[in-house]
Scaffold this motif. Sequence first.
Motif, PDB file in Angstrom:
ATOM      1  N   ALA A   1      -7.246   4.858 -16.571  1.00 40.89           N
ATOM      2  CA  ALA A   1      -6.280   5.810 -16.048  1.00 40.89           C
ATOM      3  C   ALA A   1      -7.154   6.715 -15.060  1.00 40.89           C
ATOM      4  O   ALA A   1      -8.370   6.778 -14.967  1.00 40.89           O
ATOM      5  CB  ALA A   1      -5.343   6.743 -17.072  1.00 40.89           C
ATOM      6  N   VAL A   2      -6.331   7.290 -14.087  1.00 44.18           N
ATOM      7  CA  VAL A   2      -6.782   8.040 -13.100  1.00 44.18           C
ATOM      8  C   VAL A   2      -6.301   9.517 -13.412  1.00 44.18           C
ATOM      9  O   VAL A   2      -5.011   9.528 -13.474  1.00 44.18           O
ATOM     10  CB  VAL A   2      -6.948   7.800 -11.897  1.00 44.18           C
ATOM     11  CG1 VAL A   2      -7.466   8.633 -10.776  1.00 44.18           C
ATOM     12  CG2 VAL A   2      -7.807   6.506 -11.550  1.00 44.18           C
ATOM     13  N   TYR A   3      -7.019  10.694 -13.273  1.00 39.95           N
ATOM     14  CA  TYR A   3      -6.242  12.020 -13.096  1.00 39.95           C
ATOM     15  C   TYR A   3      -6.910  12.527 -11.895  1.00 39.95           C
ATOM     16  O   TYR A   3      -8.099  12.350 -11.404  1.00 39.95           O
ATOM     17  CB  TYR A   3      -6.938  13.012 -14.255  1.00 39.95           C
ATOM     18  CG  TYR A   3      -6.572  14.246 -14.162  1.00 39.95           C
ATOM     19  CD1 TYR A   3      -5.125  14.705 -14.619  1.00 39.95           C
ATOM     20  CD2 TYR A   3      -7.411  15.432 -13.921  1.00 39.95           C
ATOM     21  CE1 TYR A   3      -5.055  16.085 -14.429  1.00 39.95           C
ATOM     22  CE2 TYR A   3      -7.080  16.601 -13.309  1.00 39.95           C
ATOM     23  CZ  TYR A   3      -5.837  17.090 -14.146  1.00 39.95           C
ATOM     24  OH  TYR A   3      -5.309  18.196 -13.964  1.00 39.95           O
ATOM     25  N   LEU A   4      -5.933  13.202 -11.358  1.00 37.82           N
ATOM     26  CA  LEU A   4      -6.305  13.823  -9.970  1.00 37.82           C
ATOM     27  C   LEU A   4      -5.574  15.258  -9.946  1.00 37.82           C
ATOM     28  O   LEU A   4      -4.490  15.522 -10.386  1.00 37.82           O
ATOM     29  CB  LEU A   4      -5.454  12.967  -8.933  1.00 37.82           C
ATOM     30  CG  LEU A   4      -5.673  11.682  -8.625  1.00 37.82           C
ATOM     31  CD1 LEU A   4      -4.662  10.807  -9.257  1.00 37.82           C
ATOM     32  CD2 LEU A   4      -5.657  11.459  -6.962  1.00 37.82           C
ATOM     33  N   ALA A   5      -6.657  16.084  -9.606  1.00 35.49           N
ATOM     34  CA  ALA A   5      -6.137  17.502  -9.555  1.00 35.49           C
ATOM     35  C   ALA A   5      -5.508  17.811  -8.444  1.00 35.49           C
ATOM     36  O   ALA A   5      -5.255  17.160  -7.403  1.00 35.49           O
ATOM     37  CB  ALA A   5      -7.212  18.468  -9.841  1.00 35.49           C
ATOM     38  N   GLU A   6      -4.732  19.260  -8.379  1.00 35.92           N
ATOM     39  CA  GLU A   6      -4.034  19.623  -7.526  1.00 35.92           C
ATOM     40  C   GLU A   6      -4.826  19.685  -6.221  1.00 35.92           C
ATOM     41  O   GLU A   6      -5.754  20.135  -6.066  1.00 35.92           O
ATOM     42  CB  GLU A   6      -3.320  21.058  -7.482  1.00 35.92           C
ATOM     43  CG  GLU A   6      -2.402  21.152  -8.855  1.00 35.92           C
ATOM     44  CD  GLU A   6      -3.012  21.190 -10.195  1.00 35.92           C
ATOM     45  OE1 GLU A   6      -2.285  21.287 -11.143  1.00 35.92           O
ATOM     46  OE2 GLU A   6      -4.425  20.908 -10.268  1.00 35.92           O
ATOM     47  N   GLY A   7      -4.329  19.072  -5.073  1.00 35.79           N
ATOM     48  CA  GLY A   7      -4.623  19.109  -3.696  1.00 35.79           C
ATOM     49  C   GLY A   7      -5.420  17.822  -3.097  1.00 35.79           C
ATOM     50  O   GLY A   7      -5.843  17.581  -2.069  1.00 35.79           O
ATOM     51  N   LEU A   8      -5.650  16.845  -4.236  1.00 35.95           N
ATOM     52  CA  LEU A   8      -6.118  15.710  -3.829  1.00 35.95           C
ATOM     53  C   LEU A   8      -5.209  14.661  -3.368  1.00 35.95           C
ATOM     54  O   LEU A   8      -3.798  14.673  -3.792  1.00 35.95           O
ATOM     55  CB  LEU A   8      -7.067  14.884  -5.136  1.00 35.95           C
ATOM     56  CG  LEU A   8      -8.271  15.534  -5.411  1.00 35.95           C
ATOM     57  CD1 LEU A   8      -8.796  15.051  -6.833  1.00 35.95           C
ATOM     58  CD2 LEU A   8      -9.451  15.513  -4.299  1.00 35.95           C
TER      59      LEU A   8
ATOM     60  N   VAL B   1       1.025  -1.235   0.029  1.00 38.66           N
ATOM     61  CA  VAL B   1      -0.106   0.118   0.072  1.00 38.66           C
ATOM     62  C   VAL B   1       0.964   1.268   0.080  1.00 38.66           C
ATOM     63  O   VAL B   1       1.765   1.518   0.907  1.00 38.66           O
ATOM     64  CB  VAL B   1      -0.884  -0.016   1.090  1.00 38.66           C
ATOM     65  CG1 VAL B   1      -1.457   1.406   1.394  1.00 38.66           C
ATOM     66  CG2 VAL B   1      -2.057  -1.009   1.007  1.00 38.66           C
ATOM     67  N   ARG B   2       0.377   2.377  -0.988  1.00 38.95           N
ATOM     68  CA  ARG B   2       1.325   3.448  -1.046  1.00 38.95           C
ATOM     69  C   ARG B   2       0.537   4.550  -0.693  1.00 38.95           C
ATOM     70  O   ARG B   2      -0.617   4.550  -1.479  1.00 38.95           O
ATOM     71  CB  ARG B   2       2.341   3.288  -2.560  1.00 38.95           C
ATOM     72  CG  ARG B   2       3.152   2.410  -2.792  1.00 38.95           C
ATOM     73  CD  ARG B   2       4.033   2.502  -3.952  1.00 38.95           C
ATOM     74  NE  ARG B   2       4.644   1.446  -4.253  1.00 38.95           N
ATOM     75  CZ  ARG B   2       6.128   1.356  -3.901  1.00 38.95           C
ATOM     76  NH1 ARG B   2       6.861   2.240  -3.258  1.00 38.95           N
ATOM     77  NH2 ARG B   2       6.952   0.397  -4.101  1.00 38.95           N
ATOM     78  N   GLY B   3       0.962   5.286  -0.307  1.00 39.84           N
ATOM     79  CA  GLY B   3       0.060   6.657   0.129  1.00 39.84           C
ATOM     80  C   GLY B   3      -0.431   6.757   1.694  1.00 39.84           C
ATOM     81  O   GLY B   3      -0.045   6.066   2.392  1.00 39.84           O
ATOM     82  N   ILE B   4      -1.011   7.783   1.863  1.00 36.30           N
ATOM     83  CA  ILE B   4      -1.966   8.722   0.997  1.00 36.30           C
ATOM     84  C   ILE B   4      -0.948   9.911   0.758  1.00 36.30           C
ATOM     85  O   ILE B   4      -0.670  10.819   1.757  1.00 36.30           O
ATOM     86  CB  ILE B   4      -3.249   8.982   1.544  1.00 36.30           C
ATOM     87  CG1 ILE B   4      -4.260   7.828   1.691  1.00 36.30           C
ATOM     88  CG2 ILE B   4      -3.964  10.248   0.629  1.00 36.30           C
ATOM     89  CD1 ILE B   4      -4.404   7.198   0.535  1.00 36.30           C
ATOM     90  N   HIS B   5      -0.592  10.369  -0.449  1.00 36.39           N
ATOM     91  CA  HIS B   5       0.470  11.265  -0.685  1.00 36.39           C
ATOM     92  C   HIS B   5      -0.472  12.454  -1.295  1.00 36.39           C
ATOM     93  O   HIS B   5      -1.297  12.389  -1.972  1.00 36.39           O
ATOM     94  CB  HIS B   5       1.525  10.894  -1.703  1.00 36.39           C
ATOM     95  CG  HIS B   5       2.179   9.661  -0.970  1.00 36.39           C
ATOM     96  ND1 HIS B   5       2.923   8.787  -1.870  1.00 36.39           N
ATOM     97  CD2 HIS B   5       2.526   9.341   0.208  1.00 36.39           C
ATOM     98  CE1 HIS B   5       3.377   7.891  -1.116  1.00 36.39           C
ATOM     99  NE2 HIS B   5       3.013   8.038  -0.019  1.00 36.39           N
ATOM    100  N   PHE B   6       0.083  13.584  -1.002  1.00 35.71           N
ATOM    101  CA  PHE B   6      -0.187  14.785  -1.579  1.00 35.71           C
ATOM    102  C   PHE B   6       0.735  16.008  -1.372  1.00 35.71           C
ATOM    103  O   PHE B   6       1.752  15.678  -0.709  1.00 35.71           O
ATOM    104  CB  PHE B   6      -1.595  15.472  -0.667  1.00 35.71           C
ATOM    105  CG  PHE B   6      -1.447  15.869   0.737  1.00 35.71           C
ATOM    106  CD1 PHE B   6      -1.133  17.193   1.154  1.00 35.71           C
ATOM    107  CD2 PHE B   6      -1.278  14.801   1.585  1.00 35.71           C
ATOM    108  CE1 PHE B   6      -1.018  17.381   2.377  1.00 35.71           C
ATOM    109  CE2 PHE B   6      -0.878  15.030   2.926  1.00 35.71           C
ATOM    110  CZ  PHE B   6      -0.970  16.529   3.458  1.00 35.71           C
ATOM    111  N   ALA B   7       0.367  17.092  -2.010  1.00 34.07           N
ATOM    112  CA  ALA B   7       1.556  18.214  -1.989  1.00 34.07           C
ATOM    113  C   ALA B   7       0.512  19.616  -1.894  1.00 34.07           C
ATOM    114  O   ALA B   7      -0.514  19.830  -2.202  1.00 34.07           O
ATOM    115  CB  ALA B   7       2.072  18.174  -3.574  1.00 34.07           C
TER     116      ALA B   7
END
Length: 207
Positions: A110-117, A58-64
């Motif tokens: 595929a999955v697209y994640l916007a900034e902040g997710l 399991v990798r995550g949960i990562h954000f910036a």
Amino acid sequence: MKIRPLSIDGGWEITPQQHGDPRGLFTEWYRFDRLAAAVGHPLRLAQANLSVSARGVVRGIHFADVPPGQAKYVTCVRGAVIDMVVDLRTGSPTFAQWESIRLDDVDRRAVYLAEGLGHGFCALTDDATLSYLCSTTYNPGAEHAVHPLDPQLEIDWPTEAPLLSTRDAAAPSLAQAAESGLLPDYETCRSFVASLDSGTAPFLERR
């Protein structure tokens, strides 16, 4: 190529059309113009990553930090994973909610994640290989994690014995991250994405 929004604002699922014959197959797994038409702006491609994981990792949960954050376009080129999109944006109507999508080398979604997710996944097979297109380059000082097993998130990981990195195992809970001011703000994220939509965002240099 079909692009549909997830229940979490800023998340999208992309299903490519595959063309196969006895020789093999061909598919367009990324189209900047069609993605831009759906999300409102082109993905600024700054870095491409590849990760390989054993079954049960399991990798995550990562954000910036936002700005500039890091938008991601993720697909599985070998094996299979359950991919998690997690709303870590304080003030969001779906704060602390998540949505899972199976990514594999059969449907090639595929999955697209916007900034902040927030983003994470669990490998369902050995050598599960993910490819990431990222809008910004790696900046360790601006990138964070929330513990993937935090009871507040109640993420239904498809493994009884998740294998975590040292970093992820030591990550704060959602409440701890919120208390320390680490989590992105929903309105700040919306304003930043709107500036990308309008083409007025400043050039994203690393600080």
